[in-house]
Design a protein around this motif. Sequence first.
Motif, mmCIF file in Angstrom:
data_model
loop_
_atom_site.group_PDB
_atom_site.id
_atom_site.type_symbol
_atom_site.label_atom_id
_atom_site.label_comp_id
_atom_site.label_asym_id
_atom_site.label_seq_id
_atom_site.Cartn_x
_atom_site.Cartn_y
_atom_site.Cartn_z
ATOM 1 N N VAL A 68 0.845 -1.188 0.000
ATOM 2 C CA VAL A 68 0.000 0.000 0.000
ATOM 3 C C VAL A 68 0.881 1.238 0.000
ATOM 4 O O VAL A 68 2.088 1.162 0.225
ATOM 5 C CB VAL A 68 -0.934 0.051 1.231
ATOM 6 N N GLN A 69 0.255 2.380 -0.222
ATOM 7 C CA GLN A 69 0.978 3.650 -0.195
ATOM 8 C C GLN A 69 0.916 4.267 1.202
ATOM 9 O O GLN A 69 0.045 3.919 2.011
ATOM 10 C CB GLN A 69 0.379 4.605 -1.215
ATOM 11 N N THR A 70 1.810 5.190 1.441
ATOM 12 C CA THR A 70 1.812 5.920 2.713
ATOM 13 C C THR A 70 0.444 6.546 2.966
ATOM 14 O O THR A 70 -0.149 7.128 2.069
ATOM 15 C CB THR A 70 2.879 7.020 2.683
ATOM 16 N N GLY A 71 -0.019 6.371 4.198
ATOM 17 C CA GLY A 71 -1.303 6.925 4.588
ATOM 18 C C GLY A 71 -2.469 5.971 4.437
ATOM 19 O O GLY A 71 -3.571 6.255 4.926
ATOM 20 N N ALA A 72 -2.251 4.851 3.774
ATOM 21 C CA ALA A 72 -3.327 3.877 3.548
ATOM 22 C C ALA A 72 -3.570 3.034 4.799
ATOM 23 O O ALA A 72 -2.871 3.171 5.807
ATOM 24 C CB ALA A 72 -2.967 2.992 2.360
ATOM 25 N N SER A 73 -4.562 2.171 4.690
ATOM 26 C CA SER A 73 -4.929 1.285 5.802
ATOM 27 C C SER A 73 -4.916 -0.168 5.349
ATOM 28 O O SER A 73 -5.129 -0.471 4.163
ATOM 29 C CB SER A 73 -6.332 1.627 6.324
ATOM 30 N N LEU A 74 -4.673 -1.043 6.296
ATOM 31 C CA LEU A 74 -4.781 -2.484 6.084
ATOM 32 C C LEU A 74 -5.344 -3.094 7.349
ATOM 33 O O LEU A 74 -5.133 -2.560 8.452
ATOM 34 C CB LEU A 74 -3.412 -3.115 5.802
ATOM 35 N N SER A 102 3.956 -4.044 3.101
ATOM 36 C CA SER A 102 4.910 -3.136 2.472
ATOM 37 C C SER A 102 4.219 -1.801 2.228
ATOM 38 O O SER A 102 3.131 -1.765 1.645
ATOM 39 C CB SER A 102 5.414 -3.707 1.148
ATOM 40 N N VAL A 103 4.866 -0.734 2.697
ATOM 41 C CA VAL A 103 4.295 0.604 2.552
ATOM 42 C C VAL A 103 5.258 1.443 1.711
ATOM 43 O O VAL A 103 6.415 1.645 2.105
ATOM 44 C CB VAL A 103 4.066 1.268 3.921
ATOM 45 N N SER A 104 4.801 1.907 0.588
ATOM 46 C CA SER A 104 5.646 2.704 -0.298
ATOM 47 C C SER A 104 5.472 4.187 -0.012
ATOM 48 O O SER A 104 4.399 4.643 0.391
ATOM 49 C CB SER A 104 5.294 2.403 -1.754
#
Length: 125
Positions: free
Chosen positions: A12-18, A122-124
């Motif tokens: 996911v991208q920065t700021g997203a949730s999982l 993984s956070v991009s």
Amino acid sequence: QVQLVESGGGLVQTGASLRLSCAASGRTSNIRSTGWFRQAPGKEREFVSAIRWSNGDTRYANSVKGRFTISRDNAKNTVYLQMNSLKPDDTAVYFCAGNSRYIYVSSSAASYDDWGQGTQVSVSS
């Protein structure tokens, strides 16, 4: 013996949730608390959060307080880790672990006897 299976990881991208899930099977009645740990490449495994099954007591690492929420569904024998506002520093393999010995919620990996296989987060940037 208890078997633990994690799911829900991803890129996911920065700021997203999982939301990660940890499903327990086997002697689930023995589990007193479930913890989440993570390990980034080249780093030690570190505590993230844990929850006590009987009363829902929780514990969090300072690095995730206010962003992550741990919860459990007793009927499904499943513990969840809701991760919001993800950062690149959160990138790691996330493991769930079961404690059957201690009544308190521990942040020490040594307190946990049963471990899942891990799920990659993984956070991009």
